[in-house]
Enzyme design. Structure first.
Site, PDB file in Angstrom:
ATOM      1  N   CYS A  13      24.503  73.389  54.770  1.00 54.96           N
ATOM      2  CA  CYS A  13      25.554  72.551  54.210  1.00 54.96           C
ATOM      3  C   CYS A  13      26.792  72.746  55.076  1.00 54.96           C
ATOM      4  O   CYS A  13      26.771  73.532  56.018  1.00 54.96           O
ATOM      5  CB  CYS A  13      25.806  72.827  52.724  1.00 54.96           C
ATOM      6  SG  CYS A  13      26.463  74.432  52.307  1.00 54.96           S
ATOM      7  N   CYS A  87      25.510  67.730  55.066  1.00 53.11           N
ATOM      8  CA  CYS A  87      26.118  67.985  56.378  1.00 53.11           C
ATOM      9  C   CYS A  87      25.927  66.804  57.322  1.00 53.11           C
ATOM     10  O   CYS A  87      26.319  66.861  58.476  1.00 53.11           O
ATOM     11  CB  CYS A  87      25.598  69.274  57.010  1.00 53.11           C
ATOM     12  SG  CYS A  87      23.883  69.236  57.529  1.00 53.11           S
ATOM     13  N   CYS A  91      23.324  68.412  61.876  1.00 48.52           N
ATOM     14  CA  CYS A  91      22.140  69.237  62.064  1.00 48.52           C
ATOM     15  C   CYS A  91      21.303  68.713  63.230  1.00 48.52           C
ATOM     16  O   CYS A  91      20.958  67.532  63.260  1.00 48.52           O
ATOM     17  CB  CYS A  91      21.315  69.227  60.782  1.00 48.52           C
ATOM     18  SG  CYS A  91      19.989  70.420  60.780  1.00 48.52           S
TER      19      CYS A  91
END
Length: 134
Positions: A13, A87, A91
């Protein structure tokens, strides 16, 4: 992941202070040493959300020794399952990995009464995930 190795899960996150820390705590508690657990954040906070710590403590899961960690490419590469929680595109993506994006409210700035349902939804998702991995 080979039959002889244990699966590894990375929770990501933004701040690695609430949702991902609660998820990692639940997975460690439920799966024990049968699954390798990692968590990280794209912009880690200074400390774990104290309300998340309190909410987990109510269930006997102690995450007080954990701390927010920065998301690295290596952590993603070394994980079989990557679960993101708000997020976005921060990533890194590697083909062959299992990716899931869990839509969960952010516990940041929330009181305990608001964090408990988030915690409970995370626990339900972790129980399902464990059933799929082991």
């Amino acid at each position: 992941m080979t039959a002889a190795s244990k699966p590894s899960v990375l929770f990501v996150c933004v701040h690695n202070a609430g949702r991902s820390q609660m998820a990692a705590g639940f997975l460690r508690d439920i799966a024990g040493d049968r699954i390798e657990v990692r968590s990280a954040g794209s912009m880690p906070a200074e400390q774990i959300n104290p309300v998340a710590v309190e909410a987990m403590g109510e269930l006997g899961i102690d995450i007080t020794t954990e701390h927010p960690k920065v998301l690295t490419t290596e952590a993603v590469q070394d994980s079989d399952v990557v679960i993101t929680m708000g997020c976005g595109d921060a990533c890194p993506f590697f083909p062959g990995k299992r990716y899931e994006d869990w839509k969960l409210d952010d516990p940041a700035g929330q009181g305990l009464d608001a964090v408990r349902p988030i915690r409970d939804e995370i626990r339900a998702r972790i129980e399902k995930l464990v059933g799929e991995l082991i």
